[in-house]
Design a protein around this motif. Structure first.
Motif, short mmCIF file in Angstrom:
data_model
loop_
_atom_site.label_atom_id
_atom_site.label_comp_id
_atom_site.label_asym_id
_atom_site.label_seq_id
_atom_site.Cartn_x
_atom_site.Cartn_y
_atom_site.Cartn_z
N ILE A 44 15.74 14.37 -7.77
CA ILE A 44 16.22 12.58 -7.58
C ILE A 44 15.42 11.56 -6.93
N LEU A 45 15.51 12.40 -6.11
CA LEU A 45 14.18 12.01 -4.75
C LEU A 45 12.77 12.08 -5.40
N GLY A 46 11.88 13.15 -5.99
CA GLY A 46 11.39 12.62 -6.63
C GLY A 46 10.71 12.06 -7.73
N ILE A 47 11.79 11.87 -8.30
CA ILE A 47 11.62 10.48 -9.09
C ILE A 47 11.38 9.51 -8.27
N ALA A 48 12.63 9.19 -8.24
CA ALA A 48 12.44 8.11 -7.27
C ALA A 48 11.42 7.38 -6.48
N LEU A 49 11.05 9.27 -5.78
CA LEU A 49 9.62 8.16 -5.09
C LEU A 49 8.11 8.18 -6.01
N PHE A 50 7.76 8.61 -7.85
CA PHE A 50 7.85 8.31 -8.03
C PHE A 50 7.50 7.21 -9.04
N PHE A 51 8.36 6.13 -8.80
CA PHE A 51 8.98 4.83 -9.30
C PHE A 51 8.89 3.94 -7.99
N ILE A 52 8.42 4.40 -6.88
CA ILE A 52 7.79 3.23 -5.79
C ILE A 52 7.06 3.55 -5.92
N MET A 53 6.12 4.89 -6.48
CA MET A 53 4.10 4.69 -6.06
C MET A 53 4.33 3.59 -7.18
N LEU A 54 4.51 4.06 -8.80
CA LEU A 54 4.32 3.15 -9.34
C LEU A 54 4.85 1.64 -8.87
N GLY A 55 5.71 1.21 -8.63
CA GLY A 55 5.71 0.00 -8.36
C GLY A 55 5.33 -0.63 -7.47
N LEU A 56 4.58 0.57 -6.62
CA LEU A 56 3.75 -0.76 -5.64
C LEU A 56 2.20 -0.71 -5.74
N LEU A 57 1.79 0.57 -7.27
CA LEU A 57 1.09 0.46 -7.56
C LEU A 57 0.92 -0.91 -8.64
N ARG A 58 2.11 -1.60 -9.50
CA ARG A 58 1.88 -2.68 -10.18
C ARG A 58 1.91 -3.57 -9.25
N LEU A 59 2.15 -3.97 -7.62
CA LEU A 59 2.47 -4.72 -7.04
C LEU A 59 1.14 -5.21 -6.82
N MET A 60 0.25 -4.29 -6.09
CA MET A 60 -1.18 -4.04 -6.07
C MET A 60 -1.88 -4.86 -6.98
N THR A 61 -1.60 -3.97 -8.10
CA THR A 61 -2.54 -5.08 -8.99
C THR A 61 -2.07 -6.18 -9.54
N ASN A 62 -1.11 -6.78 -8.98
CA ASN A 62 -1.29 -8.18 -9.42
C ASN A 62 -1.87 -8.40 -8.44
N PHE A 63 -1.14 -8.86 -7.53
CA PHE A 63 -2.43 -8.96 -6.37
C PHE A 63 -3.45 -9.27 -6.71
N ALA A 64 -4.38 -8.17 -7.03
CA ALA A 64 -5.90 -8.12 -7.85
C ALA A 64 -5.94 -9.09 -9.07
N LEU A 65 -5.13 -9.57 -9.63
CA LEU A 65 -5.27 -10.05 -10.36
C LEU A 65 -5.30 -10.99 -10.47
N VAL A 66 -4.43 -11.38 -9.08
CA VAL A 66 -4.58 -13.35 -8.81
C VAL A 66 -5.03 -13.12 -8.57
N ARG A 67 -6.31 -12.36 -7.34
CA ARG A 67 -6.78 -13.32 -6.56
C ARG A 67 -8.19 -13.46 -7.63
N LEU A 68 -8.44 -12.35 -8.62
CA LEU A 68 -9.44 -12.35 -9.25
C LEU A 68 -9.32 -14.38 -10.06
N GLY A 69 -8.32 -14.40 -10.51
CA GLY A 69 -8.15 -15.25 -11.27
C GLY A 69 -8.48 -16.74 -10.36
N HIS A 70 -8.20 -16.44 -9.03
CA HIS A 70 -8.55 -17.87 -8.37
C HIS A 70 -10.27 -17.82 -7.90
N GLN A 71 -10.35 -16.89 -7.89
CA GLN A 71 -12.01 -16.32 -7.95
C GLN A 71 -12.70 -17.04 -8.99
N LEU A 72 -12.71 -16.42 -10.14
CA LEU A 72 -12.83 -17.22 -11.13
C LEU A 72 -12.96 -19.04 -11.89
#
Length: 226
Positions: A44-72
């Motif tokens: 269960i802890l391994g699954i929770a760690l996987f989902f936390i890493m996936l959520g952080l990756l998604r959050l960082m990707t959204n921030f990067a896309l927002v930054r690219l949008g403002h630059q564009l």
């Protein structure tokens, strides 16, 4: 480097979303065979760690896309401002003021292009991975899935064609807005030259074009509903 990292993060996010189903399926099979509480807790802890890493990756990707949008958006507006002094004086005389104002206000939609690109990359990656998995399991089901995807893309193209009357209607509405503004500005010259009849005829002509576009749009929507 920033674009490469963002694109890699999008692919990893799509792969992680695809692995969620496989992971949950495997957990259901493994937990039923594991009787020790500590081992279940570790799973269960391994699954929770996987989902936390996936959520952080998604959050960082959204921030990067927002930054690219403002630059564009900023670069596009800077390019337009640098281009305006080089244009001829009569370049905007053939464009309605209402249409020009609508296009100017629509420039902010450019900042959403990186987000749409990211969603498209993740969706296409998931489709490809799903197709590979279906081919590996059952090629008949994979063939049906490919046909369904082809039909979906065909419907998207059909929707774009059906939205053409809406675009024409908005252009006619921009012409009407410009006509109303010009009429209010030139109200005194129109009355002094007794040009009410010709002005009314021009307004009826523009209004007829707008009504024709609205009727075409309504008829196509009603036909699709039937």
């Amino acid at each position: 480097l920033f674009l490469t990292l963002t694109f890699s993060a999008l692919l990893l996010g799509a792969l992680g979303t695809f692995l969620q189903v496989i992971l949950l399926r495997g957990v259901l099979l493994v937990v039923a065979q594991v009787g020790n509480f500590e081992q279940r807790l570790q799973i269960i802890l391994g699954i929770a760690l996987f989902f936390i890493m996936l959520g952080l990756l998604r959050l960082m990707t959204n921030f990067a896309l927002v930054r690219l949008g403002h630059q564009l958006d900023g670069r596009l507006r800077t390019t337009i401002l640098n281009l305006l002094p080089t244009l001829r004086d009569d370049i905007f005389q053939h464009i309605p003021i209402g249409d020009l104002a609508e296009r100017t206000s629509s420039l902010r939609a450019v900042r959403h292009l990186p987000y749409y690109f990211g969603e498209s990359v993740q969706l296409l990656t998931q489709i490809v991975l799903t197709a590979i998995g279906l081919i590996w399991l059952d090629w008949v089901v994979a063939l049906l899935a490919i046909v369904r995807v082809a039909i979906s893309f065909s419907l998207i193209g059909l929707v774009n064609i059906l939205n053409l009357p809406n675009k024409i209607t908005r252009q006619n509405l921009g012409l009407l807005e410009q006509f109303h503004l010009d009429t209010l500005i030139s109200l005194v010259p129109i009355r002094s030259h007794v040009a009410e009849a010709s002005t009314t005829q021009q307004h009826i002509h523009l209004l007829g074009r707008w009504l024709k576009g609205r009727w075409t749009e309504h008829r196509m929507r009603y036909r699709d509903w039937e």
